[in-house]
Scaffold this motif. Structure first.
Motif, PDB file in Angstrom:
ATOM      1  N   ALA A   5       0.837  -1.199   0.000  1.00  0.00           N
ATOM      2  CA  ALA A   5       0.000   0.000   0.000  1.00  0.00           C
ATOM      3  C   ALA A   5       0.872   1.249   0.000  1.00  0.00           C
ATOM      4  O   ALA A   5       0.563   2.237  -0.675  1.00  0.00           O
ATOM      5  CB  ALA A   5      -0.930  -0.011   1.211  1.00  0.00           C
ATOM      6  N   GLN A   6       1.973   1.211   0.737  1.00  0.00           N
ATOM      7  CA  GLN A   6       2.909   2.339   0.758  1.00  0.00           C
ATOM      8  C   GLN A   6       3.515   2.557  -0.619  1.00  0.00           C
ATOM      9  O   GLN A   6       3.610   3.686  -1.091  1.00  0.00           O
ATOM     10  CB  GLN A   6       4.014   2.096   1.797  1.00  0.00           C
ATOM     11  N   GLN A   7       3.928   1.477  -1.271  1.00  0.00           N
ATOM     12  CA  GLN A   7       4.521   1.601  -2.605  1.00  0.00           C
ATOM     13  C   GLN A   7       3.527   2.196  -3.601  1.00  0.00           C
ATOM     14  O   GLN A   7       3.914   2.946  -4.495  1.00  0.00           O
ATOM     15  CB  GLN A   7       4.995   0.235  -3.098  1.00  0.00           C
ATOM     16  N   LEU A   8       2.249   1.847  -3.443  1.00  0.00           N
ATOM     17  CA  LEU A   8       1.206   2.355  -4.336  1.00  0.00           C
ATOM     18  C   LEU A   8       0.624   3.676  -3.865  1.00  0.00           C
ATOM     19  O   LEU A   8      -0.298   4.200  -4.480  1.00  0.00           O
ATOM     20  CB  LEU A   8       0.093   1.304  -4.475  1.00  0.00           C
ATOM     21  N   GLN A   9       1.125   4.179  -2.750  1.00  0.00           N
ATOM     22  CA  GLN A   9       0.672   5.437  -2.148  1.00  0.00           C
ATOM     23  C   GLN A   9      -0.825   5.410  -1.816  1.00  0.00           C
ATOM     24  O   GLN A   9      -1.531   6.390  -1.982  1.00  0.00           O
ATOM     25  CB  GLN A   9       1.017   6.624  -3.044  1.00  0.00           C
ATOM     26  N   LEU A  10      -1.285   4.255  -1.329  1.00  0.00           N
ATOM     27  CA  LEU A  10      -2.659   4.139  -0.854  1.00  0.00           C
ATOM     28  C   LEU A  10      -2.712   4.684   0.561  1.00  0.00           C
ATOM     29  O   LEU A  10      -1.768   4.551   1.324  1.00  0.00           O
ATOM     30  CB  LEU A  10      -3.113   2.672  -0.852  1.00  0.00           C
ATOM     31  N   SER A  11      -3.821   5.287   0.920  1.00  0.00           N
ATOM     32  CA  SER A  11      -3.976   5.773   2.287  1.00  0.00           C
ATOM     33  C   SER A  11      -5.241   5.198   2.887  1.00  0.00           C
ATOM     34  O   SER A  11      -6.218   4.947   2.194  1.00  0.00           O
ATOM     35  CB  SER A  11      -3.996   7.305   2.336  1.00  0.00           C
ATOM     36  N   SER A  12      -5.185   4.981   4.180  1.00  0.00           N
ATOM     37  CA  SER A  12      -6.311   4.402   4.904  1.00  0.00           C
ATOM     38  C   SER A  12      -7.298   5.490   5.301  1.00  0.00           C
ATOM     39  O   SER A  12      -6.935   6.449   5.986  1.00  0.00           O
ATOM     40  CB  SER A  12      -5.807   3.673   6.155  1.00  0.00           C
ATOM     41  N   ILE A  13      -8.519   5.337   4.877  1.00  0.00           N
ATOM     42  CA  ILE A  13      -9.573   6.278   5.259  1.00  0.00           C
ATOM     43  C   ILE A  13      -9.969   6.046   6.713  1.00  0.00           C
ATOM     44  O   ILE A  13     -10.228   6.980   7.463  1.00  0.00           O
ATOM     45  CB  ILE A  13     -10.800   6.116   4.330  1.00  0.00           C
ATOM     46  N   ASP A  14      -9.984   4.792   7.135  1.00  0.00           N
ATOM     47  CA  ASP A  14     -10.429   4.444   8.484  1.00  0.00           C
ATOM     48  C   ASP A  14      -9.427   4.832   9.563  1.00  0.00           C
ATOM     49  O   ASP A  14      -9.808   5.110  10.696  1.00  0.00           O
ATOM     50  CB  ASP A  14     -10.714   2.939   8.577  1.00  0.00           C
TER      51      ASP A  14
END
Length: 190
Positions: free
Chosen positions: A116-125
């Motif tokens: 997720a970090q590599q894809l720059q995803l962020s957690s909404i929750d």
């Protein structure tokens, strides 16, 4: 956290202090001094909450997040080892099963967080976490409740451990499915 900050302690120092206190519970568990171990477990968890507050006051870092989560997973397994050493003839199989379930939850959690970090995803929750936080049914609170129950009723450790391991395996399965589906959808959208 405010008082610790005024005293000049950093989040990383509190993480390491809490980790050290938590590891001291292991020999106490092995010696079947469950209430003293419970006190150290509680102090470890208090420090784990305070380090996060300190980090947010000064800006969380990836290095601090790494230190915190690494210490947590090592601490969890150390507590299980303490119960195994206390009564190896009755606790070994349940303890080993529980450690495997901890490995499953940790692997699915950390592998997803890395990608997720590599894809720059962020957690909404969980936007204040230092990494993408993929939830489950056995989180930190449930684990601490489990440890408290084991310290209060150590003769029931095998039953409690097998039960909690089952919940951890369900969490790992949920994370495996959810993480795979999320990453697959990002790849397809990409």
């Amino acid at each position: 956290a405010i008082q610790l900050d005024k005293a000049g302690l950093t989040a990383n120092q509190v993480s390491l202090l809490g980790f050290s206190l938590g590891l001291l519970a292991l020999p106490l568990l092995a010696l079947q001094n469950y209430l003293a171990a419970l006190l150290l477990i509680a102090l470890n968890r208090i420090a784990d909450g305070l380090d996060g507050e300190l980090a947010r006051r000064h800006g969380a870092t990836r290095a601090g997040a790494f230190l915190d989560i690494s210490c947590d997973f090592i601490f969890y397994s150390a507590i299980v080892l303490g119960f195994i050493l206390a009564q190896p003839e009755t606790n070994s199989v349940a303890g080993a099963t529980l450690m495997l379930s901890f490995m499953a939850t940790g692997a699915t959690f950390l592998a997803f967080a890395t990608l997720a970090q590599q894809l720059q995803l962020s957690s909404i929750d969980y936007p204040s976490k230092g990494f993408y936080y993929l939830g489950g049914i056995t989180e930190g609170t449930e684990t601490i409740i489990f440890f408290v129950l084991c310290c209060l009723w150590p003769t029931y450790f095998p039953i409690l451990a097998f039960g909690f391991a089952g919940l951890c395996f369900i969490t790992a399965a949920i994370r495996l499915y959810s993480g795979f589906a999320t990453l697959k959808s990002v790849e397809q959208a990409g």
